[in-house]
Design a protein around this motif. Structure first.
Motif, PDB file in Angstrom:
ATOM      1  N   PHE A   1     -49.856 -35.031-103.749  1.00  0.00           N
ATOM      2  CA  PHE A   1     -49.817 -35.666-102.438  1.00  0.00           C
ATOM      3  C   PHE A   1     -50.861 -36.789-102.367  1.00  0.00           C
ATOM      4  CE2 PHE A   1     -52.372 -31.845-102.466  1.00  0.00           C
ATOM      5  CZ  PHE A   1     -53.603 -32.290-102.011  1.00  0.00           C
ATOM      6  N   PRO A   2     -50.635 -37.790-101.484  1.00  0.00           N
ATOM      7  CA  PRO A   2     -51.599 -38.875-101.312  1.00  0.00           C
ATOM      8  C   PRO A   2     -52.693 -38.480-100.329  1.00  0.00           C
ATOM      9  CG  PRO A   2     -49.654 -39.305 -99.990  1.00  0.00           C
ATOM     10  CD  PRO A   2     -49.386 -38.018-100.737  1.00  0.00           C
ATOM     11  N   ALA A   3     -53.757 -39.257-100.307  1.00  0.00           N
ATOM     12  CA  ALA A   3     -54.937 -38.898 -99.510  1.00  0.00           C
ATOM     13  C   ALA A   3     -54.661 -38.903 -98.015  1.00  0.00           C
ATOM     14  CB  ALA A   3     -56.082 -39.859 -99.846  1.00  0.00           C
ATOM     15  N   TRP A   4     -53.765 -39.766 -97.549  1.00  0.00           N
ATOM     16  CA  TRP A   4     -53.611 -39.918 -96.098  1.00  0.00           C
ATOM     17  C   TRP A   4     -53.105 -38.650 -95.423  1.00  0.00           C
ATOM     18  CZ3 TRP A   4     -48.813 -39.252 -93.907  1.00  0.00           C
ATOM     19  CH2 TRP A   4     -47.690 -39.413 -94.714  1.00  0.00           C
ATOM     20  N   LEU A   5     -52.453 -37.753 -96.150  1.00  0.00           N
ATOM     21  CA  LEU A   5     -51.941 -36.534 -95.541  1.00  0.00           C
ATOM     22  C   LEU A   5     -53.059 -35.691 -94.936  1.00  0.00           C
ATOM     23  CD1 LEU A   5     -49.282 -37.228 -97.059  1.00  0.00           C
ATOM     24  CD2 LEU A   5     -49.043 -34.795 -97.519  1.00  0.00           C
ATOM     25  N   ALA A   6     -54.219 -35.676 -95.588  1.00  0.00           N
ATOM     26  CA  ALA A   6     -55.312 -34.829 -95.106  1.00  0.00           C
ATOM     27  C   ALA A   6     -55.768 -35.260 -93.719  1.00  0.00           C
ATOM     28  CB  ALA A   6     -56.484 -34.882 -96.088  1.00  0.00           C
ATOM     29  N   GLY A   7     -55.947 -36.570 -93.537  1.00  0.00           N
ATOM     30  CA  GLY A   7     -56.381 -37.055 -92.227  1.00  0.00           C
ATOM     31  C   GLY A   7     -55.360 -36.767 -91.147  1.00  0.00           C
ATOM     32  N   VAL A   8     -54.079 -36.928 -91.463  1.00  0.00           N
ATOM     33  CA  VAL A   8     -53.010 -36.701 -90.488  1.00  0.00           C
ATOM     34  C   VAL A   8     -52.989 -35.234 -90.056  1.00  0.00           C
ATOM     35  CG1 VAL A   8     -50.500 -36.521 -90.302  1.00  0.00           C
ATOM     36  CG2 VAL A   8     -51.529 -38.625 -91.141  1.00  0.00           C
ATOM     37  N   MET A   9     -53.157 -34.305 -90.992  1.00  0.00           N
ATOM     38  CA  MET A   9     -53.022 -32.890 -90.665  1.00  0.00           C
ATOM     39  C   MET A   9     -54.119 -32.390 -89.736  1.00  0.00           C
ATOM     40  SD  MET A   9     -51.521 -30.846 -93.950  1.00  0.00           S
ATOM     41  CE  MET A   9     -52.849 -31.293 -95.041  1.00  0.00           C
TER      42      MET A   9
END
Length: 1012
Positions: A541-549
């Motif tokens: 997965f890419p890094a942006w998923l963490a911030g979104v979650m």
């Protein structure tokens, strides 16, 4: 299977060489072999072939070359060694099958033997390594950036040659080496080690003057060419020769050492030589490269070696450290300390405590202050050759006071932390074992016979254990302690993800506990990110998923992920094709994180996190479709659950949507499946529909499409989402159509048509009618096709959907073309082209131009057909649509065939066939085989033509396409006539004529006019 890079690039199956083709496929194979076992991005493969100037169609060409390699490199059992992964390809190479890897392995064994003064063994290993070379590395690949990789291998080859010569000198073989050394120095005048060994060999033969001349020549080269003086080692040998130093004639004796006295005692206590290493693990397996690197790092040099072994919990850091220290302990005759620092526990050892214990073991009463203890520790080890092993270090602060000060000492540290701030340290990072190593470890513990008797079950255990050494040791120990269990029984018990961590525990060893130690050291936000990543369940997965979650900025999310990387609970991958950094969770860490998510997060929080990710994916898919309409019919106009993604994500995705699909395909489908499992029906349906509306459908991604729609349809029916069910049925009809299953497509479209009419949904009704018209066209039901398409066109016009109107006009135009109604065909194709250009659907424009090329060819307007077909081909290559590129190549090849350009026609037709085979497009394979059969017929290769046409006919029969089969029968009749079988030719034409008449195809008039 053997692969050779140390010379011309070659592959062998037994004693048979595999034909690889020209420089380009050889370069591709070399690039894959360099990273064997890892995914090599398509962009890197393209660079391997075309360096910095790949053509626009490089992705398609790479796929074509890979397809050829895969056919040639199948194992005797039929398995493919080269596998496609999102973003690239990977090759699996059996242990010992790659000569460059074997070269490095043998060289490592030679170095270890030389370090242990076993020079005979060292020479044998070095000679075996050098014997694998057959010429310059990577021969036959042409110009490529891989040349730099070849240069590195050549440098390693020379280095091993130097080590082999030094070992032979140690055995007293100076007389045999002078000639070889003279030649090598001539070819490599700045290599000081070679020059030093030549001087030693000459001096030992009594040629002192010649040895000094060799030094003078070398100094002149270094000063004149590089502007530097010879190094200290070469100067020292020169000075010793000037002094006629007899020590050069012998191996240097081992120095004796006296124990250091306790400075605070009137007596000098007798110090016991510490020997604290735990027993070497008898079943230690694999890690040969890492062991060799560590052994090299611990070799005595000008400064004290500091080696750090880092890796996740359970990766075997301690086992590797102990294994290597037992192999290198002779280099440290003054003792070995082993200290457990408890870095991952709640009570890590303090430096003050550790130093007190070491000082007492050295016979010294420890001082009270930390500073005095450090000073005494370093003073006592000064001038000694002592190895200090610090196991399970927490961080640099815990370690710094324990670093000896003497150059003769060595320090080996294991830690989950990489300790990058520890000055002068070399880092060896561990990941999971290779598959071969994992199987070997399991067999050593559980029993060779048991594992060999059930290889498939053993492989399943290896996969379920994620190739993690600790998990494999536990699994092996459970089998060893339960003789009544079969290997398959344990494999079955590990299948249940919800119980797998419970199964991987025995005695005081447990995978869950090991992961928990690292988890316990995380901050609150880091723990939450890890839990939700486990819930999401993505392999990459890419890094942006963490911030979104967790609803923080992309930058903050990336910082949290990097913290998890530092804690060895997350691994970084290479940047993807879009330049976005990607991460991955090992399966066992993912299962632990999911457990914590299910126990620590509320259902509302879990649902919110999943929706946050999936809603961004829906938004990205909608933006892709809006920016580049696919030219197909869209059931949905609005996606109510779409949420805007960050611009830093949106920009690269829109710049290269095909690359994004390649990378995220599995994640998108997993998202639909996860939403379905959690009863999130509406977002599951919307994500599946967004996929169907997008470029996702243009590349025959059948498995992924089927998985997403099966999952979404299941939850829609379970929760009574009638509209969602109708939409998914229509899209499933489109899937069946794309899979050339036209009868099933008509069934799906008929079901959705009824549901949409009951609901008075005009858009759904229009989409279903369109699908029915397309399916009927393919099966040759031309009047029925026009009936459905005309109804669809009226509805789409009422709805003012220009894209759908264009689509229906294009398909209707093709039906009129089949019927021979050229005027109606041209009018509808012209209308389609106008509408597609109005809405800026480049793909729709390309598809219409290709149909127009078919129109011109049917009319005998071959120059216009060629020109129009070339425009379509350029469009498909530009947007990266592999399937339509193949269709456009077939159109081009067949047009050239009609123009009499036979030699030119074969290339695009064969390329189209390869692409259709790779994409599993059976219709494309069939109609390209037919074109190739026509080409063979035109060139007089009648037997080849018969074989190709027969294969096409068999495919058309499988697909239930009687009209296309009849067209191929007509071609086969011409072949039979050419072979002198006039009666059979007449029968085939009669059969074809009957079918043409039944379906109202234009060929009926053409054949009737011949007087058949």
């Amino acid at each position: 299977m053997r692969f050779q890079l140390l010379g011309p690039v070659e592959a062998w199956i037994g004693d048979e060489q595999v034909p690889l083709g020209g420089a380009k496929p050889r370069a591709l194979l070399a690039a894959l072999l360099l990273d064997a076992g890892h995914v090599v991005p398509i962009e890197r493969l393209a660079r391997a072939v075309w360096d910095e100037d790949p053509p626009a169609s490089s992705r398609a060409l790479v796929q074509t070359y890979i397809s050829g390699l895969r056919r040639g490199l199948r194992t005797p059992a039929g398995a493919d060694l080269i596998a496609f992964h999102p973003g690239g390809y990977a090759i699996q190479v059996p242990a010992g099958a790659l000569d460059s890897a074997e070269f490095e392995r043998l060289a490592g064994l030679g170095r270890l033997a030389a370090d242990d003064l076993r020079y005979d063994e060292a020479v044998d290993a070095f000679c075996a390594a050098l014997g694998l070379w057959r010429g310059p590395a990577f021969g036959g690949i042409g110009e490529s950036f891989l040349r730099s990789e070849a240069a590195q291998l050549e440098e390693l080859r020379l280095s091993v040659t130097e080590q082999r010569i030094s070992s032979e000198l140690a055995l007293g073989r100076h007389e045999q080496l002078v000639g070889e050394l003279t030649s090598l120095v001539g070819h490599h005048p700045t290599r000081e080690r070679l020059r030093r060994d030549l001087m030693l060999a000459m001096y030992r033969l009594g040629r002192q003057a010649d040895a000094l001349a060799v030094y003078r020549d070398g100094r002149a080269v270094l000063v004149d060419d590089l502007g530097i003086e010879p190094g200290q080692e070469l100067q020292s040998v020169h000075d010793a020769i000037l002094r006629s130093d007899d020590s050069l004639l012998l191996l240097p004796p081992l120095a004796s050492r006296e124990p250091v006295a306790d400075q605070r005692s009137d007596e000098q206590p007798r110090r016991t030589v510490p020997s604290q290493l735990p027993a070497a693990p008898a079943d230690f397996t694999g890690r040969e490269k890492e062991a060799a690197a560590l052994a090299d790092a611990l070799s005595a040099g000008a400064s004290m070696p500091i080696a750090v072994v880092s890796g996740p919990g359970g990766s075997g850091k301690s086992a590797l450290a102990i294994h290597v220290t037992h192999r290198t302990m002779e280099r440290y005759p003054d003792g070995q300390f082993y200290v457990e620092l408890r870095g991952t526990s709640e009570t890590p050892a303090e430096p003050w405590e550790v130093l007190g214990r070491i000082l007492r073991q050295l016979g010294v009463v420890p001082a009270e202050s930390l500073e005095e203890r450090v000073a005494d520790y370093r003073s006592l080890l000064a001038g000694q050759r002592v190895l200090v092993v610090l196991d399970d270090a927490r961080d640099e602060q815990q370690v710094r006071h324990l670093v000896p000060g003497s150059a003769g000492c060595g320090l080996l540290i294991t830690s989950r932390n990489r300790l990058v701030a520890l000055a002068g340290a070399s880092l060896t990072e561990l990941d999971v074992l290779t598959t071969e190593e994992a199987l070997e470890l399991l067999a050593k513990i559980a029993g060779q016979d048991r594992v060999a008797a059930e290889p498939e079950a053993a492989m399943s255990i290896v996969e379920k254990c994620d190739r993690m050494p600790l998990a494999l040791r536990i699994a092996g120990a459970r089998l060893a302690s339960r003789r009544a269990w079969t290997v398959a029984l344990l494999a079955d018990r590990l299948d249940d993800e919800h119980r797998r961590l419970d199964e991987l525990a025995i005695g005081d060893h447990a995978v869950r506990a090991t992961i928990e130690l690292g988890y316990g050291q995380l901050g609150v936000q880091s723990k939450r990110v890890l839990r939700l990543l486990g819930l999401l369940g993505l392999s990459s997965f890419p890094a942006w998923l963490a911030g979104v979650m967790i609803q923080v900025s992309t930058q903050t999310g990336e910082q949290l992920l990097e913290g998890l990387v530092d804690a060895q609970l997350l691994q970084t991958e290479q940047s993807d094709a879009l330049g976005l950094m990607r991460y991955r969770l090992h399966d066992l860490v993912r299962l632990y994180a999911r457990e914590r998510a299910e126990s620590d997060e509320s259902p509302e929080t879990r649902e919110q996190a999943i929706n946050a990710v999936l809603s961004r994916w829906i938004w990205l898919l909608r933006e892709i479709t809006s920016a580049a309409p696919s030219g197909a019919v869209h059931l949905r106009v609005e996606y109510s659950l779409a949420a805007p993604a960050d611009p830093s994500v949106t920009r690269p995705v829109l710049a290269d949507p095909n690359a994004w699909f390649d990378v995220e395909q599995d994640s998108l489908v997993r998202g639909v499946e996860l939403a379905s499992a959690l009863d999130l029906d509406e977002i599951a349906v919307q994500l599946a529909s967004a996929l169907c509306d997008s470029f996702f459908v243009s590349d025959n991604r059948f498995d992924a499409w089927s998985r997403s729609h099966t999952a979404a349809l299941t939850v829609a029916r379970r929760l009574g989402n009638v509209y969602g069910e109708a939409v998914l049925l229509a899209e499933s009809g489109q899937l069946s159509y794309e899979q050339d299953n036209f009868a099933q497509a008509r069934e799906y479209f008929s079901q959705s048509l009824s549901m949409f009419r009951i609901a008075n949904d005009r858009r759904g009704e229009a989409a279903s009618l369109t699908g029915l018209g397309m399916a009927c066209r393919e099966q040759g039901y031309l009047p029925e096709s026009l009936h459905f398409l005309n109804g669809a066109e009226r509805l789409w016009t009422e709805l003012a959907d220009d894209g759908a109107v264009a689509h229906v006009n294009r398909v209707s135009g093709s039906v009129h073309l089949e019927k021979g109604d050229y005027q109606a065909a041209w009018q509808q194709l012209a209308d389609a082209l106008w509408f597609y250009r109005k809405i800026n659907s480049v793909r729709g424009e390309g598809m219409t131009l290709r149909t127009m090329a078919l129109y011109h060819r049917a009319r005998g307007e071959l120059d216009r057909a060629d020109e129009t077909g070339a425009q379509a081909l350029a469009i498909f290559e530009t947007i990266g649509d592999r399937l339509m590129t193949a269709y456009a190549l077939q159109t081009q090849g067949k047009t050239w065939l009609r123009m009499g350009r036979h030699r030119e026609a074969r290339r695009p037709l064969e390329e189209a066939l390869r692409s259709c085979e790779v994409l599993a497009d059976r219709f494309g394979v069939a109609f390209t085989l037919r074109a190739l059969g026509e080409l063979d017929l035109a060139e007089g290769a009648l037997q080849d033509a018969r074989a190709r046409l027969a294969e096409a006919i068999a495919l058309y029969e499988t697909l239930d396409l009687p009209l296309w089969r009849a067209r191929t029968l007509r071609d086969l009749a011409a072949v039979r006539e050419g072979l002198g079988d006039a009666d059979r030719a007449k029968e085939l034409r009669s059969e074809a004529l009957e079918v043409f008449g039944t379906y109202g195809a234009r060929e009926h008039e053409e054949l009737s006019a011949t007087g058949l």
